[in-house]
Design a protein around this motif. Structure first.
Motif, PDB file in Angstrom:
ATOM      1  N   GLU A 170       0.809  -1.223   0.000  1.00  0.00           N
ATOM      2  CA  GLU A 170       0.000   0.000   0.000  1.00  0.00           C
ATOM      3  C   GLU A 170       0.841   1.271   0.000  1.00  0.00           C
ATOM      4  OE1 GLU A 170      -2.339  -0.654   3.517  1.00  0.00           O
ATOM      5  OE2 GLU A 170      -3.822  -1.878   2.447  1.00  0.00           O
ATOM      6  N   PHE A 183      -3.239 -12.945  -2.317  1.00  0.00           N
ATOM      7  CA  PHE A 183      -3.929 -12.272  -3.413  1.00  0.00           C
ATOM      8  C   PHE A 183      -4.351 -10.828  -3.099  1.00  0.00           C
ATOM      9  CE2 PHE A 183      -4.989 -16.867  -4.430  1.00  0.00           C
ATOM     10  CZ  PHE A 183      -3.901 -17.011  -5.281  1.00  0.00           C
ATOM     11  N   PRO A 184      -4.778 -10.488  -1.874  1.00  0.00           N
ATOM     12  CA  PRO A 184      -5.062  -9.070  -1.595  1.00  0.00           C
ATOM     13  C   PRO A 184      -3.824  -8.175  -1.732  1.00  0.00           C
ATOM     14  CG  PRO A 184      -6.150 -10.461   0.029  1.00  0.00           C
ATOM     15  CD  PRO A 184      -5.221 -11.352  -0.768  1.00  0.00           C
ATOM     16  N   ALA A 208      -1.418  -8.785  -3.887  1.00  0.00           N
ATOM     17  CA  ALA A 208      -1.280  -8.676  -5.347  1.00  0.00           C
ATOM     18  C   ALA A 208      -2.241  -7.629  -5.898  1.00  0.00           C
ATOM     19  CB  ALA A 208      -1.528 -10.027  -6.005  1.00  0.00           C
ATOM     20  N   GLU A 209      -3.474  -7.620  -5.422  1.00  0.00           N
ATOM     21  CA  GLU A 209      -4.453  -6.634  -5.895  1.00  0.00           C
ATOM     22  C   GLU A 209      -3.981  -5.209  -5.629  1.00  0.00           C
ATOM     23  OE1 GLU A 209      -7.841  -8.064  -3.712  1.00  0.00           O
ATOM     24  OE2 GLU A 209      -8.550  -9.246  -5.419  1.00  0.00           O
ATOM     25  N   GLN A 210      -3.404  -4.990  -4.447  1.00  0.00           N
ATOM     26  CA  GLN A 210      -2.905  -3.657  -4.102  1.00  0.00           C
ATOM     27  C   GLN A 210      -1.744  -3.263  -5.016  1.00  0.00           C
ATOM     28  OE1 GLN A 210      -4.322  -1.492  -1.905  1.00  0.00           O
ATOM     29  NE2 GLN A 210      -2.867  -0.050  -2.762  1.00  0.00           N
ATOM     30  N   ILE A 214      -1.150  -4.369  -8.053  1.00  0.00           N
ATOM     31  CA  ILE A 214      -1.699  -4.141  -9.391  1.00  0.00           C
ATOM     32  C   ILE A 214      -2.348  -2.764  -9.460  1.00  0.00           C
ATOM     33  CG2 ILE A 214      -3.484  -4.904 -11.017  1.00  0.00           C
ATOM     34  CD1 ILE A 214      -2.791  -7.825 -10.031  1.00  0.00           C
ATOM     35  N   ALA A 215      -3.090  -2.387  -8.420  1.00  0.00           N
ATOM     36  CA  ALA A 215      -3.741  -1.071  -8.388  1.00  0.00           C
ATOM     37  C   ALA A 215      -2.718   0.061  -8.455  1.00  0.00           C
ATOM     38  CB  ALA A 215      -4.593  -0.939  -7.129  1.00  0.00           C
ATOM     39  N   ASN A 266       0.140  -0.248 -10.072  1.00  0.00           N
ATOM     40  CA  ASN A 266       0.950  -0.508 -11.278  1.00  0.00           C
ATOM     41  C   ASN A 266       2.367  -0.968 -10.952  1.00  0.00           C
ATOM     42  OD1 ASN A 266      -1.073   0.139 -13.228  1.00  0.00           O
ATOM     43  ND2 ASN A 266      -0.768   2.286 -12.676  1.00  0.00           N
ATOM     44  N   ASP A 321      -5.322 -18.310  -8.125  1.00  0.00           N
ATOM     45  CA  ASP A 321      -6.634 -17.723  -8.390  1.00  0.00           C
ATOM     46  C   ASP A 321      -6.667 -17.377  -9.880  1.00  0.00           C
ATOM     47  OD1 ASP A 321      -8.640 -15.662  -8.780  1.00  0.00           O
ATOM     48  OD2 ASP A 321      -8.690 -15.452  -6.598  1.00  0.00           O
ATOM     49  N   ARG A 350      -8.031 -15.143 -11.461  1.00  0.00           N
ATOM     50  CA  ARG A 350      -7.936 -13.703 -11.738  1.00  0.00           C
ATOM     51  C   ARG A 350      -6.503 -13.265 -12.011  1.00  0.00           C
ATOM     52  NH1 ARG A 350      -9.800 -10.958  -6.585  1.00  0.00           N
ATOM     53  NH2 ARG A 350      -8.753 -12.768  -5.741  1.00  0.00           N
ATOM     54  N   PHE A 351      -5.545 -14.074 -11.570  1.00  0.00           N
ATOM     55  CA  PHE A 351      -4.133 -13.699 -11.697  1.00  0.00           C
ATOM     56  C   PHE A 351      -3.396 -14.588 -12.689  1.00  0.00           C
ATOM     57  CE2 PHE A 351      -5.533 -12.618  -7.380  1.00  0.00           C
ATOM     58  CZ  PHE A 351      -5.396 -11.247  -7.455  1.00  0.00           C
TER      59      PHE A 351
END
Length: 131
Positions: free
Chosen positions: A58, A77-78, A80-82, A84-85, A87, A102, A104-105
């Motif tokens: 973050e 995965f959370p 990874a999502e952060q 990706i958000a 970049n 997952d 999604r990845f």
């Protein structure tokens, strides 16, 4: 298992990279830190806990992240999502293979444990090229 003969081209392309590694196995974390340094990465920060990894994702300043998929029973995965958000390119490291991923990845490069130096170098290049 470690081949310390990194070529000059790789060292140049990775020389300024700041890398976040989130890995709960201390020996694997140390191995990744050494190998990333050997391919020329400027700074490698290794964290072993999910909460620390999420906070770093973050707020940290990184050029690349390497995430263990399973952090002491918690999926990364959370994190990874952060990333990706923000970049920030990433790759997963896992002993589970694609079965533990997952869907999604599915486009994120994955390093299959156990791995060799050349495997890490190849997957780091893939992650950076896909960014």
């Amino acid at each position: 298992m470690i081949d310390h003969s990194a070529n000059t081209k790789s060292e140049r392309s990775f020389e300024h990279l700041r890398v976040l590694v989130v890995e709960d196995e201390a020996l694997v974390g140390m191995l990744l830190e050494d190998m990333l340094s050997d391919i020329g990465c400027a700074h490698v920060e290794v964290l072993s806990r999910f909460a620390d990894g999420l906070q770093a994702a973050e707020t940290g300043s990184f050029d690349l992240a390497v995430l263990d998929v399973n952090l002491d029973g918690v999926a990364s995965f959370p994190i990874a999502e952060q990333l990706i958000a923000r970049n920030i390119p990433l790759l997963f490291a896992t002993g589970y293979g694609v079965d533990g991923m997952d869907p999604r990845f599915s486009d994120i490069p994955t390093l299959q444990k156990p791995f060799f130096f050349s495997d890490l170098e190849r997957v780091v290049s893939q992650a950076l090229e896909g960014a």
